[in-house]
Structures are given as structure tokens and as C-alpha cells.
Design a protein around this motif. Structure first.
Motif, PDB file in Angstrom:
ATOM      1  N   CYS A 260       1.160   8.057  -8.186  1.00  0.00           N
ATOM      2  CA  CYS A 260       0.678   6.774  -8.693  1.00  0.00           C
ATOM      3  C   CYS A 260       0.011   6.962 -10.054  1.00  0.00           C
ATOM      4  O   CYS A 260      -0.500   8.045 -10.372  1.00  0.00           O
ATOM      5  CB  CYS A 260      -0.315   6.150  -7.715  1.00  0.00           C
TER       6      CYS A 260
ATOM      7  N   GLU B 119       3.846  14.635  -6.551  1.00  0.00           N
ATOM      8  CA  GLU B 119       3.089  13.636  -5.813  1.00  0.00           C
ATOM      9  C   GLU B 119       1.681  13.431  -6.361  1.00  0.00           C
ATOM     10  O   GLU B 119       0.916  12.645  -5.817  1.00  0.00           O
ATOM     11  CB  GLU B 119       3.018  14.016  -4.327  1.00  0.00           C
TER      12      GLU B 119
ATOM     13  N   GLN C 156       2.280   0.502   4.316  1.00  0.00           N
ATOM     14  CA  GLN C 156       3.085   1.180   3.302  1.00  0.00           C
ATOM     15  C   GLN C 156       3.341   0.231   2.130  1.00  0.00           C
ATOM     16  O   GLN C 156       3.761  -0.904   2.329  1.00  0.00           O
ATOM     17  CB  GLN C 156       4.436   1.616   3.890  1.00  0.00           C
TER      18      GLN C 156
ATOM     19  N   THR D  25       5.282   0.498  -1.712  1.00  0.00           N
ATOM     20  CA  THR D  25       6.112   1.373  -2.550  1.00  0.00           C
ATOM     21  C   THR D  25       6.587   0.636  -3.800  1.00  0.00           C
ATOM     22  O   THR D  25       7.073  -0.495  -3.724  1.00  0.00           O
ATOM     23  CB  THR D  25       7.335   1.883  -1.766  1.00  0.00           C
TER      24      THR D  25
ATOM     25  N   THR E  55       2.993   4.517  -2.727  1.00  0.00           N
ATOM     26  CA  THR E  55       3.945   5.483  -3.279  1.00  0.00           C
ATOM     27  C   THR E  55       4.552   4.934  -4.569  1.00  0.00           C
ATOM     28  O   THR E  55       5.057   3.800  -4.579  1.00  0.00           O
ATOM     29  CB  THR E  55       5.067   5.795  -2.274  1.00  0.00           C
ATOM     30  N   GLU E  56       4.461   5.731  -5.639  1.00  0.00           N
ATOM     31  CA  GLU E  56       5.030   5.372  -6.942  1.00  0.00           C
ATOM     32  C   GLU E  56       4.585   3.977  -7.390  1.00  0.00           C
ATOM     33  O   GLU E  56       5.401   3.172  -7.859  1.00  0.00           O
ATOM     34  CB  GLU E  56       6.558   5.476  -6.895  1.00  0.00           C
ATOM     35  N   CYS E  57       3.312   3.718  -7.265  1.00  0.00           N
ATOM     36  CA  CYS E  57       2.739   2.446  -7.712  1.00  0.00           C
ATOM     37  C   CYS E  57       1.949   2.655  -9.004  1.00  0.00           C
ATOM     38  O   CYS E  57       1.482   3.761  -9.287  1.00  0.00           O
ATOM     39  CB  CYS E  57       1.817   1.859  -6.640  1.00  0.00           C
TER      40      CYS E  57
END
Length: 245
Positions: free
Chosen positions: A58, A82, A14, A16, A36-38
Motif C-alpha cells: 500500500c 508487500e 478484504q 483490494t 491489498t495494493e491500495c
């Protein structure tokens, strides 16, 4: 605190909120890592492999995926927030298989000879330069898509000359103002697709589903290739009646 590198990220399950800048794969691969949210800026994935990984919300900017293989990756798990955004990225000669890019946004990207198999690009915004210009010479490339979903995808104004969409689902897709010269839609479902002011010259529609495709919307239509079972529908579109001798 030191910024995480792509190589370090590849060892995790993971990741984030990380920001990757001017980094590259450098011979290693990324498998089974969830981002996630990179954000990825000016990163090089050339010739690398990314598989069975997830990317949620992303952003990729000025990244290169030339000759990169993406296998069974998810760039949207179905949520409205997403999807991923790709800006000025290069997918030339890349190969994507069984990847979900639904609702993604591609902005001023390149995709010379991009190959897609069994992917999902439904409701995707596609702004992709699929040809190449070198030394004032224009080289026709195109993209090749097989068994890929483009339900309600938006290709408005794209030059797709020489591309292939074989056994693809392009129902409801927007091809308005597109150059579809020499494009192959063999075995695809084009029902409900929009081709307003598009150019269909030497376009191959053989064995495709076109019962709900309004061919009269096209701006240029000549040397169209169809199969025998499509003849009656095409004639009906242009109000042509064949009289028995």
C-alpha cells in the motif's frame, strides 16, 4: 462506479486495489480489515484507531496520523513486494504498538514525539523529521522507541537528537551522518551498527551491547555516558591503556 470510503472499507474484511483520497476516519475505527495494493492520498487518521489490520503493498501520500493509535497492524507480511511506502505523512504524537513495518520506506515524513513499542522496523528506510519549527523557533522532539527491532534499518543523515531507543535491537543499523546528540540507547544492542561521521554528544550507551560498535567512526564524541562494564571496551577502542598504580 462510486469510490469506496474509509468508513465503508472498515466494514469489510478484504479491500483490494482501492484508491482513497481526501477521506478521514471521522470518529470511527478500523479493525481486522486487510488492504491489498491500495493507495491513500491526503487522508486524515488523526486521533483514530487502526488495529489488527494488514496492509500489503500500500502507498500513503500526504496522510496525517497525528495522535493516531496503531495496534498489532502488519504493513509487510514478509514478501519483498508487500512492504508499504509512506511519503510526506505526519506521525506526530502517534502511538504504534506491536506493528510490523519491516522493509517499509518513509520519505520526507514527520514524527514529532512518535512512540513505538514492541514494533519491527527491520530493513526500513527512515526519512523522518522528529523536531518541529514554529515561528522561527526550533523545538526538539525526538522519537521514543521501546523493545523495537531496527535490524539493518537505514537512518542515514537523520537528526535524532533527544530520541530514545531503550532495549531495542539496532544491530547493523546505519546511523551514518546522524545527529545522535542526547540520544538514549540504554539496554539496546548496537553491535554492527555504523556511526560513521555521526555526532555522539551526551549520548547514553549505558548497559547497551557495543562489543562490535566502532566508536572511532564518530565525527563528534564527547560527554558520552557508559556503564562500568563498558569502560574497558571504550578504552580499547581509543587504544587507551590504564596502568595499575
Amino acid at each position: 462506479m462510486a469510490t469506496m470510503t474509509l468508513e465503508e472499507a472498515a466494514t469489510r474484511r478484504q479491500v483490494t486495489g482501492e484508491r482513497f483520497r481526501a477521506d478521514g476516519l471521522d470518529g470511527f475505527s478500523i479493525f481486522e480489515t486487510d488492504f491489498t495494493e491500495c493507495s491513500f492520498v491526503d487522508c486524515m487518521f488523526d486521533g483514530g484507531k487502526v488495529g489488527m489490520s494488514k496492509f500489503r503493498n500500500c502507498h500513503f501520500t500526504d496522510c496525517s496520523f497525528r495522535d493516531t493509535t496503531l495496534l498489532s497492524c502488519q504493513f509487510n507480511e514478509g514478501g519483498d513486494d508487500e512492504y508499504c511506502v509512506w511519503k510526506a505523512c505526519d506521525f506526530s504524537d502517534a502511538f504504534l504498538s506491536e506493528c510490523d513495518l519491516s522493509k517499509n520506506r518513509f520519505i520526507k515524513c514527520r514524527g514529532f514525539m512518535l512512540l513505538l513499542k514492541d514494533c519491527n522496523l527491520s530493513e526500513t528506510e527512515v526519512d523522518l523529521e522528529v523536531h518541529r519549527s514554529t515561528n522561527a523557533r526550533h523545538i526538539i522532539g525526538g522519537i521514543s522507541c521501546y523493545r523495537t527491532r531496527f535490524l539493518e534499518a537505514n537512518f542515514t543523515g537523520q537528526d535524532l537528537e533527544g530520541s530514545t531507543f531503550e532495549f531495542c535491537d539496532v544491530r547493523g543499523a546505519n546511523f551514518n551522518k546522524c545527529n545522535l546528540t542526547s540520544v538514549k540507547f540504554v539496554g539496546s544492542n548496537l553491535n554492527g551498527a555504523s556511526i560513521r561521521n555521526a555526532s555522539l554528544v551526551c549520548t547514553n550507551l549505558a548497559h547497551s551491547e557495543i562489543e562490535e560498535l566502532d566508536l572511532t567512526q564518530a565525527d563528534a564524541l564527547s560527554d558520552l555516558m557508559i556503564s562500568a562494564e563498558q569502560r574497558d571496551y571504550v578504552l580499547k577502542c581509543f587504544r587507551v591503556t590504564v596502568l595499575n598504580p
